[in-house]
Design a protein around this motif. Structure first.
Motif, PDB file in Angstrom:
ATOM      1  N   PHE A  31     -37.704  62.431  14.105  1.00  0.00           N
ATOM      2  CA  PHE A  31     -36.438  63.068  13.761  1.00  0.00           C
ATOM      3  C   PHE A  31     -36.650  63.830  12.453  1.00  0.00           C
ATOM      4  N   LEU A  32     -36.686  65.145  12.546  1.00  0.00           N
ATOM      5  CA  LEU A  32     -36.985  65.987  11.389  1.00  0.00           C
ATOM      6  C   LEU A  32     -35.716  66.689  10.933  1.00  0.00           C
ATOM      7  N   SER A  33     -35.333  66.473   9.681  1.00  0.00           N
ATOM      8  CA  SER A  33     -34.076  67.056   9.205  1.00  0.00           C
ATOM      9  C   SER A  33     -34.124  67.285   7.716  1.00  0.00           C
ATOM     10  N   ALA A  34     -33.196  68.110   7.243  1.00  0.00           N
ATOM     11  CA  ALA A  34     -32.989  68.253   5.807  1.00  0.00           C
ATOM     12  C   ALA A  34     -32.261  67.014   5.303  1.00  0.00           C
ATOM     13  N   GLU A  35     -32.386  66.759   4.013  1.00  0.00           N
ATOM     14  CA  GLU A  35     -31.741  65.588   3.412  1.00  0.00           C
ATOM     15  C   GLU A  35     -30.221  65.649   3.605  1.00  0.00           C
ATOM     16  N   GLY A  36     -29.641  64.483   3.884  1.00  0.00           N
ATOM     17  CA  GLY A  36     -28.194  64.406   3.994  1.00  0.00           C
ATOM     18  C   GLY A  36     -27.622  64.895   5.296  1.00  0.00           C
ATOM     19  N   SER A  37     -28.467  65.047   6.338  1.00  0.00           N
ATOM     20  CA  SER A  37     -27.987  65.537   7.633  1.00  0.00           C
ATOM     21  C   SER A  37     -27.637  64.417   8.597  1.00  0.00           C
ATOM     22  N   GLY A  38     -27.951  63.183   8.227  1.00  0.00           N
ATOM     23  CA  GLY A  38     -27.603  62.047   9.072  1.00  0.00           C
ATOM     24  C   GLY A  38     -28.685  61.614  10.032  1.00  0.00           C
ATOM     25  N   ALA A 166     -54.065  53.863  10.540  1.00  0.00           N
ATOM     26  CA  ALA A 166     -54.161  52.550  11.191  1.00  0.00           C
ATOM     27  C   ALA A 166     -53.131  52.404  12.299  1.00  0.00           C
ATOM     28  N   LEU A 167     -52.071  53.232  12.260  1.00  0.00           N
ATOM     29  CA  LEU A 167     -51.001  53.136  13.254  1.00  0.00           C
ATOM     30  C   LEU A 167     -51.222  54.035  14.467  1.00  0.00           C
ATOM     31  N   LEU A 168     -52.268  54.837  14.437  1.00  0.00           N
ATOM     32  CA  LEU A 168     -52.435  55.850  15.480  1.00  0.00           C
ATOM     33  C   LEU A 168     -52.518  55.243  16.876  1.00  0.00           C
ATOM     34  N   LYS A 169     -53.312  54.192  17.023  1.00  0.00           N
ATOM     35  CA  LYS A 169     -53.510  53.618  18.352  1.00  0.00           C
ATOM     36  C   LYS A 169     -52.214  53.046  18.919  1.00  0.00           C
ATOM     37  N   ILE A 170     -51.449  52.324  18.081  1.00  0.00           N
ATOM     38  CA  ILE A 170     -50.221  51.711  18.588  1.00  0.00           C
ATOM     39  C   ILE A 170     -49.134  52.750  18.836  1.00  0.00           C
ATOM     40  N   ILE A 171     -49.168  53.880  18.101  1.00  0.00           N
ATOM     41  CA  ILE A 171     -48.208  54.951  18.365  1.00  0.00           C
ATOM     42  C   ILE A 171     -48.558  55.657  19.671  1.00  0.00           C
ATOM     43  N   GLU A 172     -49.855  55.879  19.891  1.00  0.00           N
ATOM     44  CA  GLU A 172     -50.287  56.591  21.093  1.00  0.00           C
ATOM     45  C   GLU A 172     -50.217  55.702  22.333  1.00  0.00           C
ATOM     46  N   GLU A 173     -50.571  54.436  22.181  1.00  0.00           N
ATOM     47  CA  GLU A 173     -50.554  53.505  23.315  1.00  0.00           C
ATOM     48  C   GLU A 173     -49.790  52.246  22.912  1.00  0.00           C
ATOM     49  N   PRO A 174     -48.472  52.355  22.806  1.00  0.00           N
ATOM     50  CA  PRO A 174     -47.681  51.208  22.341  1.00  0.00           C
ATOM     51  C   PRO A 174     -47.559  50.129  23.415  1.00  0.00           C
ATOM     52  N   PRO A 175     -47.213  48.918  23.000  1.00  0.00           N
ATOM     53  CA  PRO A 175     -46.896  47.891  23.987  1.00  0.00           C
ATOM     54  C   PRO A 175     -45.726  48.352  24.850  1.00  0.00           C
ATOM     55  N   ALA A 176     -45.581  47.738  26.003  1.00  0.00           N
ATOM     56  CA  ALA A 176     -44.524  48.145  26.929  1.00  0.00           C
ATOM     57  C   ALA A 176     -43.154  48.056  26.265  1.00  0.00           C
ATOM     58  N   ASN A 177     -42.303  49.031  26.598  1.00  0.00           N
ATOM     59  CA  ASN A 177     -40.910  49.047  26.120  1.00  0.00           C
ATOM     60  C   ASN A 177     -40.817  49.006  24.595  1.00  0.00           C
ATOM     61  N   THR A 178     -41.602  49.854  23.965  1.00  0.00           N
ATOM     62  CA  THR A 178     -41.586  49.974  22.504  1.00  0.00           C
ATOM     63  C   THR A 178     -41.261  51.420  22.130  1.00  0.00           C
ATOM     64  N   LEU A 179     -40.336  51.595  21.208  1.00  0.00           N
ATOM     65  CA  LEU A 179     -39.916  52.924  20.776  1.00  0.00           C
ATOM     66  C   LEU A 179     -40.151  53.095  19.287  1.00  0.00           C
ATOM     67  N   PHE A 180     -40.864  54.152  18.912  1.00  0.00           N
ATOM     68  CA  PHE A 180     -41.043  54.534  17.513  1.00  0.00           C
ATOM     69  C   PHE A 180     -40.119  55.707  17.213  1.00  0.00           C
ATOM     70  N   ILE A 181     -39.352  55.615  16.142  1.00  0.00           N
ATOM     71  CA  ILE A 181     -38.577  56.758  15.649  1.00  0.00           C
ATOM     72  C   ILE A 181     -38.928  56.952  14.181  1.00  0.00           C
ATOM     73  N   LEU A 182     -39.575  58.062  13.879  1.00  0.00           N
ATOM     74  CA  LEU A 182     -39.907  58.406  12.502  1.00  0.00           C
ATOM     75  C   LEU A 182     -38.843  59.372  11.994  1.00  0.00           C
ATOM     76  N   VAL A 183     -38.278  59.083  10.849  1.00  0.00           N
ATOM     77  CA  VAL A 183     -37.200  59.899  10.276  1.00  0.00           C
ATOM     78  C   VAL A 183     -37.749  60.591   9.034  1.00  0.00           C
ATOM     79  N   ALA A 184     -37.966  61.900   9.141  1.00  0.00           N
ATOM     80  CA  ALA A 184     -38.677  62.627   8.082  1.00  0.00           C
ATOM     81  C   ALA A 184     -37.891  63.830   7.591  1.00  0.00           C
ATOM     82  N   GLN A 185     -38.293  64.320   6.417  1.00  0.00           N
ATOM     83  CA  GLN A 185     -37.665  65.504   5.829  1.00  0.00           C
ATOM     84  C   GLN A 185     -38.654  66.641   5.596  1.00  0.00           C
TER      85      GLN A 185
END
Length: 382
Positions: A31-38, A166-185
């Motif tokens: 989720f890429l947004s400007a600061e204060g966008s929610g 170190a997180l690359l493998k689990i982000i690319e091949e996560p365990p079943a029913n796992t959701l990553f949401i990265l919130v960035a600016q």
């Protein structure tokens, strides 16, 4: 948190709901947004909707067991990661989880400075260390306790250094029913190896109407005041809320008068003005400078003939048109904005306000009255 609690972003809410309805939820999203966008609020509402046991076509129910736990941020399958200030008592994000939950419950619209004040971090540097990456891998390797989908929301992945690999493998091949949401600016500050493994969801700034409606609803501001504050906030709800706590200084009138002083070479008046500004306090000084930067950017649109794009409040639009017609040109505006941006930078670092504003005032005279522009600036006549 439900979607209905989030300010604005109606189209994006519909899009996120549709991905769930159509079973098109990507396992790693940015989720890429400007600061204060929610963006953080949207991520939480999205996760709650996915795991809601009685979801509707427009929102989570807010009443099921899953929703009640999400509302208090205590669901065992909802995990958070965020920058923090490492110490002997805080080696991973969970060590300051209570402070994080407390801040979310107070107000989910916050920035790093507000988070820092919550932790009393003084001048420490925030980051997401390698120990946190290892802890993420560990807790996501477990089976879900209650929900169908485990969710990891990482706020500001820009603070992941190379240890984030170190997180690359689990982000690319996560365990079943796992959701990553990265919130960035800031996309440029995120590791490219992580970017390439996520689906980017761009979140726009809040509209002026969203900010105005919020300010009028939550305070006693008049329509004109709310409009001016919205212009100053520039789509940032965090800034809009901060403005409500500050003593209004009538930035529009003061800034226009400051420019007129520069054009008239009224140095004694500028010295008096500098003395007044020095008494405003740092936050009001920053808001005044930020207003000036935004005002000048709108003037540049007028000078470029893009009148339809100008967002200035009606009460200050006439002032901007007169200044753009009789005083300013594009090169001047560029030079003035550069001076104000430097001033804002120095105010944040506790520069002496009298010295700073007097220096900027003299630069205004040079640029506006004597048309002395920075070296390399091409002069453009009206």
């Amino acid at each position: 948190m439900q979607f209905k609690e989030i300010i604005g972003q109606e189209n994006l809410k519909k899009h996120l709901i549709q991905t769930v309805v159509e079973n098109r939820v990507s396992h790693a999203q940015l989720f890429l947004s400007a600061e204060g966008s929610g963006a953080l609020s949207l991520a939480i509402a999205y996760a709650q909707y996915i795991n809601c046991q009685n979801k509707t076509t427009i929102d989570s129910c807010g009443e099921c067991s899953s929703c009640r736990k999400y509302e208090r941020y205590i669901h065992p399958d909802l995990h958070f990661s965020y920058p923090f200030f490492a110490s002997k008592d805080a080696k991973i994000a969970v060590d300051v989880l209570e402070e994080w939950r407390s801040l979310l419950l107070e107000d989910p619209y916050f920035d790093l400075d507000i988070w820092r004040s919550k932790l009393s971090a003084e001048n420490k540097q925030a980051n997401i260390p390698i120990a946190e990456a290892h802890d993420i891998i560990k807790k996501l390797s477990y089976k879900a306790f209650e929900a169908e989908t485990k969710v990891l929301i990482m706020w500001l992945p820009e603070f992941l250094d190379k240890e984030g690999n170190a997180l690359l493998k689990i982000i690319e091949e996560p365990p079943a029913n796992t959701l990553f949401i990265l919130v960035a600016q800031n996309q440029e500050q995120i590791l490219n190896t992580i970017l390439s493994r996520t689906q980017i969801v761009k979140i726009p700034k809040l509209t002026d109407a969203d900010i105005v409606n919020y300010l009028i609803d939550k305070s006693q501001l008049s329509q004109n005041q709310a409009t001016e504050y919205s212009f100053l906030a520039d789509g940032n709800l965090i800034t809009a809320k901060a403005l409500l706590q500050d003593i209004p200084n009538n930035n529009a009138a003061h800034f226009a008068e400051w420019l007129r002083m520069g054009f008239g070479n009224k140095v004694p008046a500028m010295i008096d003005f500098t003395d007044d500004v020095a008494k405003w306090g740092r936050e009001n000084q920053k808001n005044f400078i930020k207003y000036g930067i935004n005002f000048l950017r709108e003037c540049s649109l007028l000078l470029s003939g893009a009148d339809d794009l100008v967002k200035l409040p009606h009460q200050t639009l006439d002032v901007a048109k007169k200044l753009s017609t009789h005083v300013l040109n594009l090169a001047m505006v560029e030079a003035l904005i550069n001076e104000l941006e430097q001033a804002h930078y120095h105010i944040e670092r506790n520069a002496n306000p009298k010295i700073l504003f007097l220096d900027v005032s003299l630069q205004l005279v040079k640029i506006i009255k004597f048309k002395t522009l920075p070296k390399g600036t091409q002069y453009i006549y009206n």
